[in-house]
Scaffold this active site. Sequence first.
Site, PDB file in Angstrom:
ATOM      1  N   GLU A   8       9.603  -3.628  10.752  1.00 39.88           N
ATOM      2  CA  GLU A   8       9.965  -2.334  10.167  1.00 39.88           C
ATOM      3  C   GLU A   8      10.383  -1.332  11.236  1.00 39.88           C
ATOM      4  OE1 GLU A   8       8.255   1.112   7.122  1.00 39.88           O
ATOM      5  OE2 GLU A   8       7.090  -0.704   7.490  1.00 39.88           O
TER       6      GLU A   8
ATOM      7  N   ASP B  16      -0.778  -6.140   0.128  1.00 38.99           N
ATOM      8  CA  ASP B  16      -1.153  -5.443   1.358  1.00 38.99           C
ATOM      9  C   ASP B  16      -2.666  -5.239   1.420  1.00 38.99           C
ATOM     10  OD1 ASP B  16       1.078  -4.992   2.921  1.00 38.99           O
ATOM     11  OD2 ASP B  16       1.592  -3.099   1.979  1.00 38.99           O
TER      12      ASP B  16
ATOM     13  N   GLU C  59      -1.244  -5.439   8.991  1.00 32.64           N
ATOM     14  CA  GLU C  59      -0.380  -4.741   9.935  1.00 32.64           C
ATOM     15  C   GLU C  59      -0.886  -4.873  11.368  1.00 32.64           C
ATOM     16  OE1 GLU C  59       0.981  -1.078   6.951  1.00 32.64           O
ATOM     17  OE2 GLU C  59       0.201  -0.644   8.951  1.00 32.64           O
TER      18      GLU C  59
ATOM     19  N   LYS D 292      -1.052  -9.297   3.337  1.00 31.43           N
ATOM     20  CA  LYS D 292      -0.300  -8.805   4.491  1.00 31.43           C
ATOM     21  C   LYS D 292      -1.179  -7.885   5.325  1.00 31.43           C
ATOM     22  CE  LYS D 292       3.241  -5.854   4.134  1.00 31.43           C
ATOM     23  NZ  LYS D 292       2.801  -4.715   5.007  1.00 31.43           N
TER      24      LYS D 292
ATOM     25  N   ASP E 125       0.840  -1.197   0.000  1.00 33.64           N
ATOM     26  CA  ASP E 125       0.000   0.000   0.000  1.00 33.64           C
ATOM     27  C   ASP E 125       0.878   1.250   0.000  1.00 33.64           C
ATOM     28  OD1 ASP E 125       0.882  -0.140   2.621  1.00 33.64           O
ATOM     29  OD2 ASP E 125      -1.111  -0.030   3.527  1.00 33.64           O
ATOM     30  N   SER E 126       2.187   1.050  -0.011  1.00 33.51           N
ATOM     31  CA  SER E 126       3.130   2.141  -0.265  1.00 33.51           C
ATOM     32  C   SER E 126       2.882   2.787  -1.623  1.00 33.51           C
ATOM     33  CB  SER E 126       4.573   1.629  -0.192  1.00 33.51           C
ATOM     34  OG  SER E 126       4.738   0.465  -0.979  1.00 33.51           O
TER      35      SER E 126
END
Length: 289
Positions: A207, A107, A139, A137, A68-69
Site C-alpha cells: 500500500e 483483517d 500488518e 490479514k 478494518d477500513s
Amino acid sequence: MKRRASERRPGASRGAHSAAPEHAHAITIHDIVGRKGARDRIVCVTAYDVMFARLVDESGVDIVLVGDSLGNVVAGFESTLPVTLDQMIYHGRAVRRGVRRALLIIDMPFLTYQVNAEEALRNCGRVMKESLANGVKLEGAGETVLRAVSAVTQAGIPVMGHLGFTPQSVHALGGPRVQGREKDAAARLVDDARQLEEAGCFAIVLELMPASVAAKITAAVKVPTIGIGAGVSCDGQVLVLPDLLGLNDGFSPKFLKRYANMADDVRGAVGRFRDDVRAGRYPDDEHSF
C-alpha cells in the site's frame, strides 16, 4: 415468509454478462498462490455486509476482504485504531453469508496480534472459528508480527501480509504517506517482504509506495503481491468498495479510480422519495394493498 440472506431469488443479480457462474468452484489459497506472475491478475475488493458481499462475489472477484477500513467507511472513525475484534467478527460473519465463490480474508484489528504470538494465535483462531473466513490479514513485519505470522500459519491459518503504508501505524508514519521513497527505506520493504514470505504469508498487500519499489518486491518474493496505490507491477489490486463505487465521495487519493458515482445516485433517490412522500404521491394505488 421471510427470506434468509443466503437464499437467491431466481435470476437475481445474474445477468447475461455475469462473471461468476453458479458452477464456478470456490477459490482457494492454492488458487491465489498459483496466480503469482500470471497475466490474469488477482482482484480483491472489500465488503462489510451481506448485501454488498453477495454482489461483489457475484461480480467475479477473487478475494473479498473484510477490512478494518470499516472503522472509516462504516463507523466514521478517523482511523482504523478503534476497531475491535468483536466488530471484525460481526462484519466477517455477515460477509460470509453473502460470499460463496471468492476467498474470504478478514483483517486482524489493532493490538490483536502485536502483543505476542500466543495472543495472536488465540485471536486469529477465534476469527476463523466464528466467521468461517478462509484466512486473516496482519500488518507490518516487525519481530513480534513475524513471530505471530509464523505461529498462526503453523497452526494452519492462512495469513496475508501488508507492507508500505500500514493504517494501524498511521500515527507513527505521520499519516497516510507514500512509503519507501528513499533508497534505504525501499530496501527495508523488500527485506520485510522476504521475511513475511519466509514466516508463511501466502500473499502480501503493498500500500502507498512507488511503483518501482512494488515491482522490486513483486520480483523478490514467490508469493503474490496485491497493490493499492503501488503501481501496475503487482500480481493483483485491491480497492475499498465504497471508494470504488463513489459512495465515499469525499475521499480522492491519487491512486483511486471511481467506477461509479453512487453518492449522487443515493442522494437523488432519497430526494425523490422525500418529494413523493411530502406531495402525497407515495404510496399510490400501485404500491398499496
